[in-house]
Each structure stands twice: as structure tokens, then as C-alpha cells.
Design a protein around this motif. Sequence first.
Motif, mmCIF file in Angstrom:
data_model
loop_
_atom_site.group_PDB
_atom_site.id
_atom_site.type_symbol
_atom_site.label_atom_id
_atom_site.label_comp_id
_atom_site.label_asym_id
_atom_site.label_seq_id
_atom_site.Cartn_x
_atom_site.Cartn_y
_atom_site.Cartn_z
ATOM 1 N N LEU A 66 52.839 47.737 132.661
ATOM 2 C CA LEU A 66 52.763 47.085 131.531
ATOM 3 C C LEU A 66 52.156 47.987 130.543
ATOM 4 C CD1 LEU A 66 51.870 43.693 132.853
ATOM 5 C CD2 LEU A 66 54.273 44.484 132.475
ATOM 6 N N ASP A 67 52.692 48.432 129.439
ATOM 7 C CA ASP A 67 52.228 48.966 128.342
ATOM 8 C C ASP A 67 51.079 48.094 127.880
ATOM 9 O OD1 ASP A 67 51.463 51.232 126.684
ATOM 10 O OD2 ASP A 67 52.738 50.349 125.091
ATOM 11 N N TYR A 68 49.999 48.598 127.438
ATOM 12 C CA TYR A 68 48.981 47.581 126.953
ATOM 13 C C TYR A 68 49.200 47.053 125.550
ATOM 14 C CZ TYR A 68 44.745 45.478 125.228
ATOM 15 O OH TYR A 68 43.569 44.646 124.784
ATOM 16 N N LEU A 95 49.013 50.590 131.416
ATOM 17 C CA LEU A 95 49.161 51.863 130.637
ATOM 18 C C LEU A 95 48.209 51.764 129.190
ATOM 19 C CD1 LEU A 95 53.035 53.068 131.336
ATOM 20 C CD2 LEU A 95 50.784 53.721 132.924
ATOM 21 N N SER A 96 47.750 52.432 129.017
ATOM 22 C CA SER A 96 46.591 52.305 127.879
ATOM 23 C C SER A 96 45.932 53.373 127.441
ATOM 24 C CB SER A 96 45.765 51.191 127.930
ATOM 25 O OG SER A 96 45.013 51.081 126.627
ATOM 26 N N ALA A 97 46.073 54.028 126.078
ATOM 27 C CA ALA A 97 45.349 55.125 125.725
ATOM 28 C C ALA A 97 43.924 54.550 125.064
ATOM 29 C CB ALA A 97 46.010 55.954 124.484
ATOM 30 N N THR A 98 43.678 53.301 124.944
ATOM 31 C CA THR A 98 42.354 52.893 124.386
ATOM 32 C C THR A 98 41.466 52.110 125.217
ATOM 33 O OG1 THR A 98 43.599 50.924 123.482
ATOM 34 C CG2 THR A 98 43.618 52.833 122.124
ATOM 35 N N LEU A 99 41.916 51.504 126.345
ATOM 36 C CA LEU A 99 41.215 50.682 126.991
ATOM 37 C C LEU A 99 40.217 51.596 127.945
ATOM 38 C CD1 LEU A 99 43.629 47.948 128.637
ATOM 39 C CD2 LEU A 99 41.740 47.673 127.000
ATOM 40 N N GLU A 100 38.886 51.265 127.979
ATOM 41 C CA GLU A 100 37.918 51.937 128.676
ATOM 42 C C GLU A 100 37.497 51.193 129.804
ATOM 43 O OE1 GLU A 100 36.943 54.855 128.151
ATOM 44 O OE2 GLU A 100 37.911 54.987 126.248
#
Length: 270
Positions: A66-68, A95-100
Motif C-alpha cells: 500500500l502506498d501511504y 510504501l512511504s517517503a515521509t513516514l519515520e
Amino acid sequence: MANDTMDELQQDVSAPTLVRVLLLDDEPANLLLRTAILRKNGYHCLPASTVEEANELLDQIDVAVLDYHLGHGKFGTEVAIELRRRRPEVPIVILSATLEHRFGGPEDMHLLKGYSSVDDLLHALASFSAKRRGKPVVVDARDFFYERISMALGNDILVQILDNDGTWQYVNEAAADYLAHPREWFPGRNMFVEMPNLLRDWRRVIATVSTTRETYIDRTRRGLLSVPKPDERPGTWSILAFPMTLHSGETGVVLTARVLERGSITNGVA
């Protein structure tokens, strides 16, 4: 013609069942590319571009990718929460570029950062499908769920995850080695039943943390055990117990321990 049809049916029965992957992404180009890559690598891909489309496919999948960030204020975690409610055993990759940070509770999932490669995704899917063994569900996600917590804390920390009665849900390798049993021995066993004379009486701590959802911190020379092991050097331990929501939705406790410093032994005297 009848013989040809029978041969086709026999081939279908004997053929391996493909792992069914839900792929949610609101970007058409990404969805098309990832679908093609997964299909090329032997997966049966079910693409979806919206939360609504994805939710309609939840009963037909083995893994969810799943894309976030979706468009119009929608998030892939909406699908994850619904999937955890309906089929909690199905693994989820986000999938995420921002979640930490990974989400806690029933919507916990495996996080791949936005800069992760396609190989990272294929590796994650391969680890699921390797455990499938022909069953309609890829893998029970509980161990994968708890392993994320252990990895975040570090390999040098003893990690035990228990329900409010003291029944082990998970231990990491460090804790299993310290308690002298293989990891697979622990889940489903109760610490107070199995080790009544070995483990410290953690009953009150676990019950209190689970009930009040407060965190317990203890810097002590007692460690996890009621008495040190024969070959164990005396040391100062950092003990931490904090609440978490288990895979079942119930409240449990993460009990961690780490040696801050070890004393020295000279001529058998500490």
C-alpha cells in the motif's frame, strides 16, 4: 477434445498457485510499472488506485502493498486498518517517503521507505511467499509484527512481549539465549508457570503496566532473574516495561532489559 480438456485441468491443478498481491497506488504510472514488475517476477498482482477499489479486493489477496500518501486526503493506512479487522493474518507492506515510524497497534505494518529499491520490495514479498507452503494465506504476520519492534530497539537488548497474564507472545534472540530456550519455545507459554523459581516476580509490574498503560523503569543489579546465573558477572541493568497493543487488539507489555555495565571478578570475588 475431452482428453485435451482433461489434460488442461490436470495441468491447472498441479501448477503452483501464485501469491496474490494487492498493489494500491494513486499514481497511474507507478501502478502500471509496479504491476508489470511484480507480474514479471511471478506474482498475481491485483492493482487498485483508490481505497474503495482496494477494500473490494481484501478477500482475494495474500499480501497487501500500500502506498501511504494517496490523493484527496486519503491514506493507505485506511485499507490497512480494514484489512487488519477482516484478515489480521495477512502481511502488509507500506510504501512511504515521509513516514519515520511504524504504526503501533492493529494497523502495524512493514515499512519500506520511498527510496527503497524494487529489489527491497521483491525481497520482502519473497520472504512472505517462502512461508506460504501452498496455504491460502501467506504467513501469520505476528512474528513479523513483533520483529519490527525488536529491530528498532537494537540487537543488544533483551526483548520479551507478553500479554497481561504474563504469556509470551514473542522474544528476540538475545532474550531467548539469556533464558536458555529456543525462540519458538516461548510463544503461548506463561512465564510465571514455566520459570517460577528463575524469573523475578514480574507479575505486578506486567499487570500494572498493562492496566494503567504507564511505563515502568528500573535500574537495578538484580536484572531479569531472581538469582544470577552461575557464570554471570554482576552488573547494572536497565529494565524498561511499556504498554503496547498486541496483534489481537488486547493490551500487552514490552519488557526490555540491557546491561549498562558489568563488574569484574577477581579470584572468584566480585
